[in-house]
Write a protein that holds these residues in place. Structure first.
Motif, PDB file in Angstrom:
ATOM      1  N   ASP A 300      -1.366 -18.177   4.736  1.00  0.00           N
ATOM      2  CA  ASP A 300      -1.981 -16.961   5.265  1.00  0.00           C
ATOM      3  C   ASP A 300      -2.870 -16.311   4.217  1.00  0.00           C
ATOM      4  N   THR A 301      -3.826 -15.539   4.680  1.00  0.00           N
ATOM      5  CA  THR A 301      -4.528 -14.636   3.777  1.00  0.00           C
ATOM      6  C   THR A 301      -3.546 -13.541   3.361  1.00  0.00           C
ATOM      7  N   PRO A 302      -3.760 -12.896   2.216  1.00  0.00           N
ATOM      8  CA  PRO A 302      -2.855 -11.801   1.823  1.00  0.00           C
ATOM      9  C   PRO A 302      -2.750 -10.718   2.892  1.00  0.00           C
ATOM     10  N   GLU A 303      -3.878 -10.402   3.562  1.00  0.00           N
ATOM     11  CA  GLU A 303      -3.861  -9.360   4.596  1.00  0.00           C
ATOM     12  C   GLU A 303      -3.004  -9.779   5.785  1.00  0.00           C
ATOM     13  N   ALA A 304      -3.121 -11.037   6.214  1.00  0.00           N
ATOM     14  CA  ALA A 304      -2.331 -11.518   7.342  1.00  0.00           C
ATOM     15  C   ALA A 304      -0.851 -11.586   6.981  1.00  0.00           C
ATOM     16  N   LEU A 306       0.817  -9.734   4.908  1.00  0.00           N
ATOM     17  CA  LEU A 306       1.391  -8.387   4.916  1.00  0.00           C
ATOM     18  C   LEU A 306       1.764  -7.951   6.324  1.00  0.00           C
ATOM     19  N   VAL A 307       0.907  -8.215   7.297  1.00  0.00           N
ATOM     20  CA  VAL A 307       1.182  -7.810   8.678  1.00  0.00           C
ATOM     21  C   VAL A 307       2.351  -8.609   9.240  1.00  0.00           C
ATOM     22  N   ASP A 310       5.802  -7.604   8.087  1.00  0.00           N
ATOM     23  CA  ASP A 310       6.155  -6.209   8.334  1.00  0.00           C
ATOM     24  C   ASP A 310       7.212  -6.109   9.438  1.00  0.00           C
ATOM     25  N   ALA A 434      -7.687  -3.351  12.333  1.00  0.00           N
ATOM     26  CA  ALA A 434      -7.812  -4.196  11.140  1.00  0.00           C
ATOM     27  C   ALA A 434      -6.644  -5.175  11.046  1.00  0.00           C
ATOM     28  N   GLU A 435      -5.462  -4.716  11.415  1.00  0.00           N
ATOM     29  CA  GLU A 435      -4.298  -5.604  11.363  1.00  0.00           C
ATOM     30  C   GLU A 435      -4.389  -6.697  12.414  1.00  0.00           C
ATOM     31  N   ALA A 438      -6.696  -9.237  11.162  1.00  0.00           N
ATOM     32  CA  ALA A 438      -6.161 -10.023  10.056  1.00  0.00           C
ATOM     33  C   ALA A 438      -5.313 -11.195  10.539  1.00  0.00           C
TER      34      ALA A 438
END
Length: 678
Positions: A300-304, A306-307, A310, A434-435, A438
């Motif tokens: 995953d990308t770091p942004e993906a 994180l989501v 969560d 944005a999430e 991502a």
């Protein structure tokens, strides 16, 4: 001073008894089938006897006992890793987990627990070299021992040096680390703790301290959370707790199972020998990824990431799953010979509402709805004078009209397909635009063509747990827990619903983007809110010189942990501006013990080959330890990731004797300070 002849005679008796136990176990395996009453009993007995024989044959080369208790009433017991009996079944050595053995770890001057003398034995391999007696309650220890052998390297055996540090600002200057306030250790315990280590982790059964023993012997129903500073033995405590619980509750746990969860295969390989050394081979040791339903083949990308990690994703997936349950729009009509059973839409709606109100798992709810539909048809049949039995019920539950109704109202869901559909169109309002962007796949995919990531596997496991409960364990030991995300915690909690947990970690070593700064949220996600946190701050493996340097990082990390204090006053730390890694490694290999070179990246490092040398990136150092650690460019380690300072704290505390820090770039600000937090 020579070892007394009575001790040598007893040792020979114990070794003869162990050989006899092995021969007896082999004989029982050979004849066990002849004494069993039936085939099932013979197979079960055979498995049990073969397992016992395997344990004895694979017993590691270790001393048969490490201590003894002399009680004031005249009783005397040796304490070892396993129980040893003579030909008549009389115990020669007691298992360290036996109730009477607890006094070996807990007796002290203020509470002697009936112990007059506590004896600790010294060994060189499997050769008895001496012993040390501690007379309770007030007599100081008396040591009886021969001269220590010279080290294998040919060096003169060193005395325990004062902890020193060569400072970054004053080359060649020394700094004496503060001595911890804990009670001093006996000489044999200190020597065992400080003994150079090459290879996998050893057990600490001979050196368990009272606060560690309290955790090891906690009740099976208690979930234990240990905030353990580096070198305090938290991992060893967890493994010894697994061995103790299997001893004290064997029947329950052999049926329910014990699971050790580690952060990586390298870590599990490092600790894998501990439980077999304690006589326990029936413990599953896995990473969390190995328990999940799909293997990760993408990143995953770091942004993906994180989501997906969560806690909100649990609600997102639950809504996506239950949105597929829809009210019936047509009545059910089933032809049964000359009869036709009909259930109108309002009756079907009432059944659906009743099942949903019970809040079942998705798969269970579907079957409950099926059963209640069949029950309504059975009531109609009985009113017509029929007496439908089990075969009729099975035929009606599987007939086409019932199947088609269920598929419309409460369809089967495959977890991977639901996650693939969500990631193709993540429309849940709980996520921001944005999430959603991502985690959205660039183009829609099916479950068959998806390249799953590690976080995707957690999402699939979450859905699978909503549909059907996964196999559980009677006890789970979770190591390096500080790095777990909310979704990882939930995956563990699903497998420990009916058991207890031992949660081990150090918040200061949290290196993932979601690592918490306190234990409360993590314990809540594990399903154990309110669990008390027990700190271990007495460092036994990491010397004071190393902890003095590492503790400088705690304040900038902003975590709620007390600083560690080492009970060891030895250890050396050197800061080497523009030092040569190759030359430093060559110098380190002249001493005994394991050596590690740790850097942000190890690409391009050309070092002399040695079985005692490990070269690894900082990201893989967690949970491991080495006698001599050479850290290359701390600034690069800090800059390599968002929690780089936490990573550096991990790296610095892998050393259990000597630490060399090689740098050409300026050190991180916290390391340039010469004052550890008090």
């Amino acid at each position: 001073m020579a070892v007394p002849s009575d001790e040598l005679d007893f040792l020979a008796e114990v070794r003869a008894a162990l050989a006899r136990m092995l021969d007896t176990a082999a004989h029982r395996v050979a004849t066990g089938a002849d004494v069993a009453g039936d085939r099932w009993t013979a197979e079960r007995l055979g498995r049990m006897l073969k397992s016992h024989l395997k344990e004895l044959r694979e017993e590691p080369a270790a001393p048969p006992y490490f201590g003894a208790l002399h009680f004031t009433d005249g009783e005397r017991h040796r304490i070892g890793r396993r129980r040893v009996t003579d030909a008549q079944g009389t115990p020669l050595v007691l298992d360290w987990r036996a109730p009477v053995s607890r006094a070996f770890y807990q007796a002290r001057a203020a509470d002697p627990q009936g112990v007059h003398v506590r004896r600790r034995y010294g060994w060189s391999g499997t050769t008895l070299t001496g012993y040390e007696d501690e007379h309770l309650p007030t007599t100081p220890p008396v040591t009886v021992r021969p001269s220590p052998p010279r080290p294998a390297t040919g060096e003169t055996a060193p005395t325990r040096p004062a902890a020193t540090e060569t400072g970054p600002g004053r080359p060649g200057a020394t700094e004496t680390a503060p001595v911890a306030g804990e009670a001093s250790l006996s000489r044999l315990v200190a020597e065992e703790i400080e003994r150079p280590r090459v290879g996998p982790m050893r057990d600490i059964v001979a050196t368990i301290q009272p606060d560690q023993d309290d955790l090891v012997r906690a009740q099976i129903g208690d979930t234990v959370c240990v905030q353990g500073a580096p070198g305090t033995g938290k991992t060893a405590v967890g493994l010894h707790r697994a061995a103790y619980l299997l001893y004290a509750h064997r029947r329950q746990l052999e049926r329910a199972g014990v699971l050790v969860l580690g952060p990586s295969r390298m870590f599990l390989g490092y600790v894998a020998a501990v439980l077999p050394a304690l006589g326990e081979v029936r413990v599953e040791q896995r990473t969390l990824a190995e328990l999940l339903p799909v293997a990760a083949v993408a990143t995953d990308t770091p942004e993906a990431a994180l989501v997906k990690h969560d806690a909100r994703m649990a609600g997102v997936l639950e809504r996506a799953l239950w949105s597929r349950v829809t009210p019936p729009t047509e009545p059910l009509s089933v032809t049964d010979g000359s009869y036709r059973w009909r259930i109108p839409v309002p009756a079907l709606e009432r059944l659906l509402v009743d099942v949903l109100a019970e809040n079942p798992r998705h798969g269970t709810g579907r079957e409950r709805l099926r059963a209640r539909i069949v029950a309504l048809m059975q009531t109609q049949a009985e009113r017509r004078g029929e007496t439908p039995g089990y075969a009729w019920q099975q035929r009606m539950s599987r007939c086409a009209p019932v199947r088609e109704l269920l598929d419309r109202v409460w369809p089967r869901v495959r977890p991977a397909e639901l996650v693939a559909a969500f990631l193709s169109d993540p429309a849940d309002p709980a996520l921001s635009a944005a999430e959603r962007a991502a985690v959205r796949w660039p183009r829609p995919r099916s479950a068959r063509t998806a390249r799953w990531t590690e976080a995707d596997a957690l999402l699939i496991d979450e859905v699978a747990g909503l549909i059907e409960a996964p196999p559980g364990f009677g006890h789970i030991i979770v190591d390096e827990a500080q790095d777990l995300s909310a979704m990882q915690c939930r995956a563990i909690a699903r497998r420990g619903t009916h058991g207890s947990l031992t949660v081990l970690g150090d918040l200061a070593q949290g290196t993932t983007p979601w690592a918490p700064t306190s234990w409360a949220p993590l314990l809540a996600h594990l399903g154990r809110p309110g669990t008390p946190v027990t700190p271990l701050t007495a460092g036994f493996r990491v010397p004071a010189a190393v902890l003095t340097v590492a503790n400088r990082l705690l304040a900038p990390l902003g975590v709620d942990v007390p600083p560690a204090r080492s009970v060891r006053t030895d250890g050396v730390v050197r800061f080497l501006p523009s030092g040569s890694v190759r030359d430093t490694v060559a110098e380190a290999l002249e001493r005994e013990g394991s050596v590690a070179v740790i850097a942000a990246s190890v690409d391009g490092l050309e070092l002399p080959p040695s079985p005692r040398l490990t070269v690894l990136p900082a990201a893989l150092a967690k949970g491991l330890e080495f006698d001599h650690v050479i850290v290359v460019e701390p600034a690069d380690i800090v800059a390599a990731e968002p929690r780089g300072l936490n990573r550096l704290y991990v790296v610095l505390t892998r050393a259990v004797a000597r630490l060399d820090v090689i740098h050409s770039r300026p050190l991180p600000a916290a390391l340039r300070s010469r004052h550890a937090p008090q």
